[in-house]
Design a protein around this motif. Sequence first.
Motif, PDB file in Angstrom:
ATOM      1  N   ARG A 196      89.341  44.964  61.574  1.00  0.00           N
ATOM      2  CA  ARG A 196      87.984  45.547  61.853  1.00  0.00           C
ATOM      3  C   ARG A 196      87.503  46.092  60.313  1.00  0.00           C
ATOM      4  O   ARG A 196      88.011  46.814  59.738  1.00  0.00           O
ATOM      5  CB  ARG A 196      88.220  46.871  62.526  1.00  0.00           C
ATOM      6  N   VAL A 197      86.104  45.544  59.995  1.00  0.00           N
ATOM      7  CA  VAL A 197      85.733  45.703  58.727  1.00  0.00           C
ATOM      8  C   VAL A 197      84.374  46.193  58.893  1.00  0.00           C
ATOM      9  O   VAL A 197      83.716  45.577  59.649  1.00  0.00           O
ATOM     10  CB  VAL A 197      85.596  44.402  58.029  1.00  0.00           C
ATOM     11  N   GLY A 198      83.960  47.323  58.269  1.00  0.00           N
ATOM     12  CA  GLY A 198      82.522  48.223  58.363  1.00  0.00           C
ATOM     13  C   GLY A 198      82.327  47.975  56.863  1.00  0.00           C
ATOM     14  O   GLY A 198      82.756  47.606  55.842  1.00  0.00           O
ATOM     15  N   VAL A 199      80.888  48.324  56.944  1.00  0.00           N
ATOM     16  CA  VAL A 199      80.232  48.216  55.444  1.00  0.00           C
ATOM     17  C   VAL A 199      79.401  49.281  55.235  1.00  0.00           C
ATOM     18  O   VAL A 199      78.596  50.011  56.298  1.00  0.00           O
ATOM     19  CB  VAL A 199      79.310  47.003  55.248  1.00  0.00           C
ATOM     20  N   VAL A 200      79.463  50.033  53.937  1.00  0.00           N
ATOM     21  CA  VAL A 200      78.602  51.240  53.576  1.00  0.00           C
ATOM     22  C   VAL A 200      77.223  50.817  53.502  1.00  0.00           C
ATOM     23  O   VAL A 200      76.289  51.471  54.175  1.00  0.00           O
ATOM     24  CB  VAL A 200      79.103  51.833  52.579  1.00  0.00           C
ATOM     25  N   THR A 201      76.973  49.823  52.839  1.00  0.00           N
ATOM     26  CA  THR A 201      75.449  49.271  52.947  1.00  0.00           C
ATOM     27  C   THR A 201      75.220  47.805  53.432  1.00  0.00           C
ATOM     28  O   THR A 201      76.484  47.107  53.135  1.00  0.00           O
ATOM     29  CB  THR A 201      75.055  49.341  51.394  1.00  0.00           C
ATOM     30  N   GLY A 202      74.453  47.500  54.155  1.00  0.00           N
ATOM     31  CA  GLY A 202      74.363  46.461  54.937  1.00  0.00           C
ATOM     32  C   GLY A 202      73.219  45.382  54.314  1.00  0.00           C
ATOM     33  O   GLY A 202      73.595  44.814  53.355  1.00  0.00           O
ATOM     34  N   HIS A 203      72.150  45.320  54.963  1.00  0.00           N
ATOM     35  CA  HIS A 203      71.098  44.052  54.556  1.00  0.00           C
ATOM     36  C   HIS A 203      70.254  44.596  53.405  1.00  0.00           C
ATOM     37  O   HIS A 203      69.082  44.893  53.880  1.00  0.00           O
ATOM     38  CB  HIS A 203      70.365  43.583  55.798  1.00  0.00           C
ATOM     39  N   ILE A 204      70.900  44.971  52.238  1.00  0.00           N
ATOM     40  CA  ILE A 204      69.765  45.309  51.120  1.00  0.00           C
ATOM     41  C   ILE A 204      70.009  44.531  49.992  1.00  0.00           C
ATOM     42  O   ILE A 204      71.291  43.944  49.860  1.00  0.00           O
ATOM     43  CB  ILE A 204      70.082  46.895  50.870  1.00  0.00           C
TER      44      ILE A 204
END
Length: 391
Positions: A196-204
């Motif tokens: 399970r992998v989450g991201v702090v910043t997405g589509h930027i």
Amino acid sequence: MENENSKSYYPFESDSEGRDNFQKKERPKRFRPKIGISMGDFNGIGIEVILKTLTDSRVLELCVPVIFGAARAFSHYKKLLNIDFTFQQHFIDDENLANSIHTQKINIVNCSSAKIEVEAGKVTTEAGACALAALEGATKAMQEGWIDALVTAPINKDNIQSETFNFPGHTEYLTEKFSVEKIKDSLMFLVHENLRVGVVTGHIPLKDIPTAVTAEKITSKLSLMLHSLEQDFGISKPKVALLGLNPHAGENGLLGSEEKDIILPVIEKFRQKKQLVYGAFPSDGFFGAKEYEKFDGILAMYHDQGLIPFKTLAFNEGINFTAGLPVVRTSPDHGTAYGIAGKNIADESSFRNALFLAIDTVKSRMDFERTSQEKNQQKQRRKEERRRNRN
């Protein structure tokens, strides 16, 4: 196939020793959630993977599928791909729509009156407008509360743009639509089995990442991840890894100071609260040495840092899950794939997994809420007992 009142029927729950499994708690008998499905871009592979998923006879045993889109487009692909597919047709402007959904059939809600002309593999304005109408219809149904979750088929992030959709993608759109007083953020969470992998910043843009990675942003995303691991995946004491922003996690300040100045202080605050949070890890060595196998969740600092290794390990089977929303939303981890659209070679595994995760998460949240209520009731009883003893 296990009875739907028994434990989870798809392999996304942790079996780690000493961790609660909310899926084992009793649920309402024969509960089958209504799962909304937004059609996406009908010139991509979305309809093909939906058709291939829903022709599995087990699906209707587990949920009531409600597709938002265009029946004409599904009829086109049904004939083109020679897939046996029957459905109940509805129209978005029907005042009795919520009550007319057939619980023993696949339902398609026509969301646009525009004439549909499918051109598989092509980017068209018409396909973008229809994808938006489908998404808006499904969103309205979720806001009204008559569907229990949403699975979004892939959109083209360019041709869907309009006066009512000015977002980088589904995640940002749904975050705005479902943000409430206490919830102003969400987490892009990529899921495959126990990865399970989450991201702090997405589509930027890449150039904007260093200034976007702040202590407040990391704190928000990490809090969302920890809560989701408990609420949505039944892990009572999740163990989470944070990746560094710079090469070699900054090499003690030599290659950048974000780890020392921003990331590590956040980790320390969570550790003081007895949370199992670790890092900051150099991302290349972390994935190369399979360190990810030791953690329930991984928080990457930016989109490609998390998604490249995830898709390398789980492409065609991974799921994009939006954590932190008061509603359940999942999607496959691939795009429109125009190059193979209409050729009957698209793999439906990721979409099927997204559908099953949506079903399971609805049930897991019900069980989590029930467990939380029981804990609160026990706490209140102990409090009252102590008060009586003092008196």
